[in-house]
Design a protein around this motif. Structure first.
Motif, PDB file in Angstrom:
ATOM      1  N   GLY A  16     -31.990 -29.088 -34.961  1.00  0.00           N
ATOM      2  CA  GLY A  16     -31.289 -27.828 -35.190  1.00  0.00           C
ATOM      3  C   GLY A  16     -31.975 -26.629 -34.567  1.00  0.00           C
ATOM      4  N   ALA A  17     -33.251 -26.782 -34.230  1.00  0.00           N
ATOM      5  CA  ALA A  17     -33.984 -25.691 -33.585  1.00  0.00           C
ATOM      6  C   ALA A  17     -33.598 -25.544 -32.115  1.00  0.00           C
ATOM      7  CB  ALA A  17     -35.488 -25.925 -33.710  1.00  0.00           C
ATOM      8  N   ILE A  18     -32.837 -26.498 -31.615  1.00  0.00           N
ATOM      9  CA  ILE A  18     -32.377 -26.473 -30.226  1.00  0.00           C
ATOM     10  C   ILE A  18     -30.889 -26.140 -30.246  1.00  0.00           C
ATOM     11  CG2 ILE A  18     -32.085 -27.854 -28.130  1.00  0.00           C
ATOM     12  CD1 ILE A  18     -34.368 -29.654 -29.261  1.00  0.00           C
ATOM     13  N   THR A  19     -30.460 -25.323 -29.334  1.00  0.00           N
ATOM     14  CA  THR A  19     -29.039 -24.968 -29.256  1.00  0.00           C
ATOM     15  C   THR A  19     -28.415 -25.574 -28.014  1.00  0.00           C
ATOM     16  OG1 THR A  19     -29.409 -22.957 -27.980  1.00  0.00           O
ATOM     17  CG2 THR A  19     -29.515 -22.763 -30.400  1.00  0.00           C
ATOM     18  N   ASP A  20     -27.086 -25.526 -27.963  1.00  0.00           N
ATOM     19  CA  ASP A  20     -26.377 -26.004 -26.773  1.00  0.00           C
ATOM     20  C   ASP A  20     -26.739 -25.176 -25.548  1.00  0.00           C
ATOM     21  OD1 ASP A  20     -24.795 -28.230 -27.671  1.00  0.00           O
ATOM     22  OD2 ASP A  20     -23.579 -26.816 -28.809  1.00  0.00           O
ATOM     23  N   THR A  21     -27.093 -23.927 -25.773  1.00  0.00           N
ATOM     24  CA  THR A  21     -27.387 -23.038 -24.639  1.00  0.00           C
ATOM     25  C   THR A  21     -28.871 -22.929 -24.321  1.00  0.00           C
ATOM     26  OG1 THR A  21     -27.430 -21.125 -26.115  1.00  0.00           O
ATOM     27  CG2 THR A  21     -25.301 -21.666 -25.067  1.00  0.00           C
ATOM     28  N   ALA A  28     -21.716 -42.237 -23.035  1.00  0.00           N
ATOM     29  CA  ALA A  28     -20.372 -41.861 -23.485  1.00  0.00           C
ATOM     30  C   ALA A  28     -20.442 -40.856 -24.628  1.00  0.00           C
ATOM     31  CB  ALA A  28     -19.592 -43.105 -23.911  1.00  0.00           C
ATOM     32  N   LEU A  29     -21.367 -41.060 -25.542  1.00  0.00           N
ATOM     33  CA  LEU A  29     -21.518 -40.132 -26.659  1.00  0.00           C
ATOM     34  C   LEU A  29     -22.006 -38.772 -26.169  1.00  0.00           C
ATOM     35  CD1 LEU A  29     -21.336 -39.593 -29.672  1.00  0.00           C
ATOM     36  CD2 LEU A  29     -23.576 -40.647 -29.944  1.00  0.00           C
ATOM     37  N   VAL A  30     -22.971 -38.766 -25.269  1.00  0.00           N
ATOM     38  CA  VAL A  30     -23.474 -37.502 -24.706  1.00  0.00           C
ATOM     39  C   VAL A  30     -22.353 -36.773 -23.983  1.00  0.00           C
ATOM     40  CG1 VAL A  30     -25.043 -36.492 -22.988  1.00  0.00           C
ATOM     41  CG2 VAL A  30     -25.878 -38.245 -24.574  1.00  0.00           C
ATOM     42  N   ASP A  31     -21.578 -37.499 -23.175  1.00  0.00           N
ATOM     43  CA  ASP A  31     -20.507 -36.873 -22.399  1.00  0.00           C
ATOM     44  C   ASP A  31     -19.384 -36.319 -23.277  1.00  0.00           C
ATOM     45  OD1 ASP A  31     -21.874 -37.464 -20.072  1.00  0.00           O
ATOM     46  OD2 ASP A  31     -20.634 -39.219 -19.571  1.00  0.00           O
ATOM     47  N   ALA A  32     -19.168 -36.937 -24.433  1.00  0.00           N
ATOM     48  CA  ALA A  32     -18.042 -36.560 -25.295  1.00  0.00           C
ATOM     49  C   ALA A  32     -18.385 -35.506 -26.336  1.00  0.00           C
ATOM     50  CB  ALA A  32     -17.503 -37.804 -26.000  1.00  0.00           C
ATOM     51  N   THR A  33     -19.686 -35.134 -26.434  1.00  0.00           N
ATOM     52  CA  THR A  33     -20.093 -34.222 -27.496  1.00  0.00           C
ATOM     53  C   THR A  33     -21.032 -33.146 -26.975  1.00  0.00           C
ATOM     54  OG1 THR A  33     -21.964 -35.668 -28.072  1.00  0.00           O
ATOM     55  CG2 THR A  33     -19.918 -35.992 -29.323  1.00  0.00           C
ATOM     56  N   THR A  34     -21.109 -32.067 -27.724  1.00  0.00           N
ATOM     57  CA  THR A  34     -22.106 -31.038 -27.473  1.00  0.00           C
ATOM     58  C   THR A  34     -23.357 -31.386 -28.281  1.00  0.00           C
ATOM     59  OG1 THR A  34     -21.435 -29.682 -29.356  1.00  0.00           O
ATOM     60  CG2 THR A  34     -20.287 -29.274 -27.248  1.00  0.00           C
ATOM     61  N   ALA A  84     -24.654 -29.592 -30.620  1.00  0.00           N
ATOM     62  CA  ALA A  84     -24.345 -29.316 -32.033  1.00  0.00           C
ATOM     63  C   ALA A  84     -23.522 -30.431 -32.651  1.00  0.00           C
ATOM     64  CB  ALA A  84     -23.621 -27.976 -32.160  1.00  0.00           C
ATOM     65  N   GLU A  85     -22.598 -30.984 -31.901  1.00  0.00           N
ATOM     66  CA  GLU A  85     -21.792 -32.092 -32.423  1.00  0.00           C
ATOM     67  C   GLU A  85     -22.634 -33.347 -32.617  1.00  0.00           C
ATOM     68  OE1 GLU A  85     -17.447 -30.828 -30.554  1.00  0.00           O
ATOM     69  OE2 GLU A  85     -18.859 -31.983 -29.320  1.00  0.00           O
ATOM     70  N   ARG A  86     -23.584 -33.583 -31.725  1.00  0.00           N
ATOM     71  CA  ARG A  86     -24.480 -34.731 -31.915  1.00  0.00           C
ATOM     72  C   ARG A  86     -25.343 -34.538 -33.163  1.00  0.00           C
ATOM     73  NH1 ARG A  86     -24.026 -34.397 -26.439  1.00  0.00           N
ATOM     74  NH2 ARG A  86     -25.854 -33.086 -26.106  1.00  0.00           N
ATOM     75  N   VAL A  87     -25.842 -33.330 -33.362  1.00  0.00           N
ATOM     76  CA  VAL A  87     -26.624 -33.045 -34.573  1.00  0.00           C
ATOM     77  C   VAL A  87     -25.759 -33.284 -35.803  1.00  0.00           C
ATOM     78  CG1 VAL A  87     -27.841 -31.266 -35.897  1.00  0.00           C
ATOM     79  CG2 VAL A  87     -28.203 -31.439 -33.418  1.00  0.00           C
ATOM     80  N   ASP A  88     -24.511 -32.816 -35.773  1.00  0.00           N
ATOM     81  CA  ASP A  88     -23.598 -33.041 -36.896  1.00  0.00           C
ATOM     82  C   ASP A  88     -23.346 -34.530 -37.131  1.00  0.00           C
ATOM     83  OD1 ASP A  88     -23.364 -30.349 -37.448  1.00  0.00           O
ATOM     84  OD2 ASP A  88     -21.450 -30.118 -36.388  1.00  0.00           O
ATOM     85  N   ARG A  89     -23.237 -35.279 -36.042  1.00  0.00           N
ATOM     86  CA  ARG A  89     -23.009 -36.719 -36.176  1.00  0.00           C
ATOM     87  C   ARG A  89     -24.229 -37.393 -36.800  1.00  0.00           C
ATOM     88  NH1 ARG A  89     -19.786 -40.091 -31.854  1.00  0.00           N
ATOM     89  NH2 ARG A  89     -18.431 -38.339 -32.334  1.00  0.00           N
ATOM     90  N   VAL A  90     -25.425 -37.007 -36.364  1.00  0.00           N
ATOM     91  CA  VAL A  90     -26.645 -37.561 -36.966  1.00  0.00           C
ATOM     92  C   VAL A  90     -26.688 -37.201 -38.446  1.00  0.00           C
ATOM     93  CG1 VAL A  90     -29.176 -37.397 -37.023  1.00  0.00           C
ATOM     94  CG2 VAL A  90     -27.985 -37.668 -34.832  1.00  0.00           C
ATOM     95  N   ARG A  91     -26.338 -35.962 -38.767  1.00  0.00           N
ATOM     96  CA  ARG A  91     -26.334 -35.536 -40.177  1.00  0.00           C
ATOM     97  C   ARG A  91     -25.358 -36.392 -40.988  1.00  0.00           C
ATOM     98  NH1 ARG A  91     -25.583 -30.696 -39.323  1.00  0.00           N
ATOM     99  NH2 ARG A  91     -27.711 -29.991 -39.659  1.00  0.00           N
ATOM    100  N   ALA A  92     -24.136 -36.528 -40.517  1.00  0.00           N
ATOM    101  CA  ALA A  92     -23.121 -37.275 -41.256  1.00  0.00           C
ATOM    102  C   ALA A  92     -23.485 -38.755 -41.369  1.00  0.00           C
ATOM    103  CB  ALA A  92     -21.759 -37.115 -40.576  1.00  0.00           C
ATOM    104  N   ALA A 152     -40.921 -31.893 -29.267  1.00  0.00           N
ATOM    105  CA  ALA A 152     -41.646 -31.738 -27.996  1.00  0.00           C
ATOM    106  C   ALA A 152     -40.683 -31.405 -26.871  1.00  0.00           C
ATOM    107  CB  ALA A 152     -42.437 -32.999 -27.673  1.00  0.00           C
ATOM    108  N   ALA A 153     -39.559 -32.107 -26.821  1.00  0.00           N
ATOM    109  CA  ALA A 153     -38.566 -31.834 -25.783  1.00  0.00           C
ATOM    110  C   ALA A 153     -37.990 -30.444 -25.937  1.00  0.00           C
ATOM    111  CB  ALA A 153     -37.459 -32.888 -25.824  1.00  0.00           C
ATOM    112  N   GLY A 154     -37.784 -30.014 -27.178  1.00  0.00           N
ATOM    113  CA  GLY A 154     -37.276 -28.668 -27.436  1.00  0.00           C
ATOM    114  C   GLY A 154     -38.227 -27.592 -26.955  1.00  0.00           C
TER     115      GLY A 154
END
Length: 161
Positions: free
Chosen positions: A18-23, A76-82, A84-92, A153-155
């Motif tokens: 969550g400390a990383i944003t799409d931008t 496919a998952l990376v291409d289909a999501t932002t 933030a959406e990946r973070v939401d998917r991990v959360r869910a 680290a990547a962030g």
């Protein structure tokens, strides 16, 4: 089963992600690391939740991470999501896994589960039976913390293997 450590590991992972944003202006390799790691965790959690439900229900269970390591599925998952959406998917998916693990009766915690692990190249590195409680402990104390550290680290723009 007790889910305290597992839930805490997800909180730490989600805080790092969550400390990383799409931008966020990350170099390509660290950005790819974050994308891959979040996608891998999301896919892993689905597989683990299925195994957890089988353990809870007294059915034979298997954990095979092949789909969660599949480069096509991850791409496919990376291409289909932002991000933030990946973070939401991990959360869910993490919440679903934690909720299912919580419902496993203590007497089933040591149910033996078939564990098949492949590395990123698809080479099988583990094929054995382990107690479910050990898999949950490893997820909470090694796997998720390792992924959280890699994301943090990547962030910060660093590459970590």
């Amino acid at each position: 089963m007790n889910i305290t450590e597992l839930a805490g590991a997800y909180r730490e992972l989600l805080a790092a992600a969550g400390a990383i944003t799409d931008t966020a202006q990350l170099p390509p390799v660290p950005r790819a690391t974050v994308d891959w790691t979040l996608s891998h965790v999301a896919l892993s959690d689905t597989m683990l939740a299925t195994a957890a439900a089988r353990v809870r229900d007294g059915l034979p269970a298997e954990v095979d991470n092949r789909d969660a390591m599949d480069e096509r599925a991850i791409a496919a998952l990376v291409d289909a999501t932002t991000h933030a959406e990946r973070v939401d998917r991990v959360r869910a998916n993490g919440e679903a896994l934690v909720a299912t693990v919580r419902t496993i009766p203590d007497e089933r915690a040591d149910t033996l589960v078939r564990l098949r692990i492949v590395d990123r190249s698809g080479r099988q590195v583990v094929d054995e039976r382990r107690p479910w409680s050990e898999l949950v402990r490893l997820r909470a104390t090694e796997h998720l913390p390792g992924h959280a550290a890699r994301i943090a680290a990547a962030g910060a723009g660093r590459h970590v293997d």
